[in-house]
Design a protein around this motif. Structure first.
Motif, mmCIF file in Angstrom:
data_model
loop_
_atom_site.group_PDB
_atom_site.id
_atom_site.type_symbol
_atom_site.label_atom_id
_atom_site.label_comp_id
_atom_site.label_asym_id
_atom_site.label_seq_id
_atom_site.Cartn_x
_atom_site.Cartn_y
_atom_site.Cartn_z
ATOM 1 N N GLY A 144 41.313 2.445 63.999
ATOM 2 C CA GLY A 144 42.676 2.208 62.883
ATOM 3 C C GLY A 144 42.888 3.690 62.196
ATOM 4 N N ASN A 145 43.393 2.151 61.101
ATOM 5 C CA ASN A 145 43.365 3.069 60.068
ATOM 6 C C ASN A 145 42.516 3.505 58.669
ATOM 7 N N VAL A 146 42.401 4.986 58.295
ATOM 8 C CA VAL A 146 42.005 5.163 57.076
ATOM 9 C C VAL A 146 42.664 4.753 55.729
ATOM 10 N N ARG A 147 42.172 5.043 54.581
ATOM 11 C CA ARG A 147 42.888 4.894 53.766
ATOM 12 C C ARG A 147 41.856 5.735 52.336
ATOM 13 N N PHE A 148 42.751 6.538 51.817
ATOM 14 C CA PHE A 148 42.031 7.295 50.647
ATOM 15 C C PHE A 148 42.846 7.220 49.643
ATOM 16 N N ASN A 149 42.318 6.507 48.212
ATOM 17 C CA ASN A 149 42.969 6.328 47.180
ATOM 18 C C ASN A 149 41.861 6.924 46.128
ATOM 19 N N GLY A 150 42.026 8.035 46.475
ATOM 20 C CA GLY A 150 42.210 9.180 45.042
ATOM 21 C C GLY A 150 40.405 9.528 44.916
ATOM 22 N N VAL A 151 39.745 10.217 46.194
ATOM 23 C CA VAL A 151 38.657 10.517 46.997
ATOM 24 C C VAL A 151 38.761 11.484 46.434
ATOM 25 N N HIS A 152 37.121 12.287 46.133
ATOM 26 C CA HIS A 152 36.329 13.064 45.591
ATOM 27 C C HIS A 152 36.290 13.597 46.607
ATOM 28 N N LEU A 153 36.684 14.908 47.451
ATOM 29 C CA LEU A 153 35.980 15.587 48.436
ATOM 30 C C LEU A 153 35.229 17.477 47.864
ATOM 31 N N PRO A 154 34.200 16.999 47.057
ATOM 32 C CA PRO A 154 33.595 17.895 46.784
ATOM 33 C C PRO A 154 33.688 19.089 47.885
ATOM 34 N N ARG A 155 33.480 20.640 47.239
ATOM 35 C CA ARG A 155 33.772 21.541 47.593
ATOM 36 C C ARG A 155 32.614 22.231 48.503
#
Length: 395
Positions: free
Chosen positions: A199-210
């Motif tokens: 299905g779908n995955v939502r991202f709400n202000g997700v921090h992706l570290p470098r």
């Protein structure tokens, strides 16, 4: 190191796969009717140790070849192509870490996968640019949605892609599935492959570290990095082939043991009818070329994968040609055998309790992943003037 991993390193993974497939087969029809998330069955896959199959031995994995990984996918797909898909896409994410990640990222993520028996899911869909990455000092912030996120429900970690509008390009990274702001939605509702958790995955202000970014926006991919699409295409190829093999065996068994001979055939057993035998011969001629082409493509992919950074563009192109051949043949075998099996097994074989329709539904849904006509076009170009397929996320 978990006991299941130690067992895999000393046991035959194909034997383990056959045993696992037998267990999945006992509930495959009922679960296909129910749909939803196959939590118990995914636990069986995790407990088998096969999640570490493609991880190099230096990180604690089994270090199996891609030929072996594809053989396991094919075995599982004969019984349950939805869970074979989830299993195959787990190994696709691990391949991405190997192809894109730094030595430090590989060691950290692959070692953790073995140690913690992690199950990986996919939220990378390259055609869906609705997830936006905004750069900041220590990484990126992700906002948006990703569709067709195979294996995301129940996953421990996800591979993600996001569009950086400033760079005009996508990044690729990894995240824990339970990271703050990540919402995995169990809303897959296709009529086939019903337990792929896609299905779908939502991202709400997700921090992706470098440190979890595998490929920065605009980073030019090497021939080695572009192998990810070939790993993916051959996962699908072996899914289709496993469906074809499963449908062929189901039809053969039913024809031999339960089907009734047509009154005008002049024989007592359906399997003695010359017309039935002729039709099975035709199906066999769909199946065997697909098997041989898939094995050949898997062998070339394994060789290219082990070349690492030394892989050249022409070598990569040869893998893509072989992969297109195999996928086109497996596509055709999966669709045709899963449909024609009913003409051979007869009207009683359409009983819902048998669940034979799942073979066609699963093949029909999954073979729409990317248009087969473009694979055949690539082969036509190659046949005409030797042009190799252009590397894309699908070729």
């Amino acid at each position: 190191m978990p006991d299941t991993v130690l067992q895999l390193q000393t046991d035959d993974p194909l034997r383990i796969a056959h045993a696992l497939a037998a267990r999945l087969a006992t509930t495959a029809v009922a679960r296909d009717h129910a749909g939803g998330h196959a939590a118990q069955e995914r636990a069986l896959i995790r407990d088998s140790g096969l999640l570490t199959l493609s991880i190099p031995t230096e990180f604690g994995g089994a270090g199996a070849s891609w030929e072996t990984v594809y053989a396991v996918i094919r075995i599982l797909a004969r019984a349950d192509s939805a869970l074979a898909h989830v299993f195959g896409f787990h190994h696709l994410q691990l391949a991405g870490i190997t192809l894109y990640g730094s030595e430090e990222q590989q060691r950290r993520l692959l070692t953790a996968t073995v140690r913690d028996q992690l199950f990986w899911g996919n939220a990378l869909n390259p055609l869906d640019k609705r997830t936006i990455a905004t750069a900041h000092a220590d990484g990126f912030t992700l906002d948006g949605i990703k569709s067709f996120s195979s294996g995301s429900v129940g996953a421990d970690w996800l591979t993600v892609s996001a569009w950086d509008e400033a760079a005009g390009a996508a990044l690729i990274g990894v995240l824990p599935a339970n990271a703050t702001g990540v919402e995995v939605q169990p809303d897959w509702d296709a009529f086939g492959q019903r337990q792929t958790d896609s299905g779908n995955v939502r991202f709400n202000g997700v921090h992706l570290p470098r440190e979890l970014v595998l490929q920065l926006p605009g980073q030019a991919p090497t021939p080695q990095a572009t192998l990810r699409s070939q790993v993916a295409q051959l996962i699908m190829t072996n899914l289709y082939l496993g469906i074809a093999q499963g449908a062929f065996e189901a039809a053969r068994s039913y024809t031999s043991e339960q089907a009734r001979a047509w009154f005008a055939s002049g024989v007592e057993k359906a399997s003695d009818d010359p017309l039935v035998q002729h039709r099975y011969g035709q199906l066999w001629l769909l199946l065997r070329p697909a098997e041989l082409a898939s094995d050949h493509a898997g062998s070339l992919l394994e060789r290219a994968f082990r070349r690492g950074a030394a892989l050249t563009a022409p070598e990569r192109g040869a893998v893509a040609v072989a992969g297109a051949e195999a996928k086109a043949l497996a596509h055709r075998a999966g669709i045709e055998i899963s449909s024609q099996m009913f003409e051979l097994a007869g009207a009683r074989a359409t009983s819902a309790k048998l669940g034979f329709d799942r073979f066609w539904r699963n093949a029909r849904v999954h073979t729409l992943h990317d248009p087969i006509d473009y694979k055949i076009r690539d082969l036509g170009r190659y046949a005409l003037d030797g042009t190799l397929p252009t590397p894309t996320p699908y070729s």
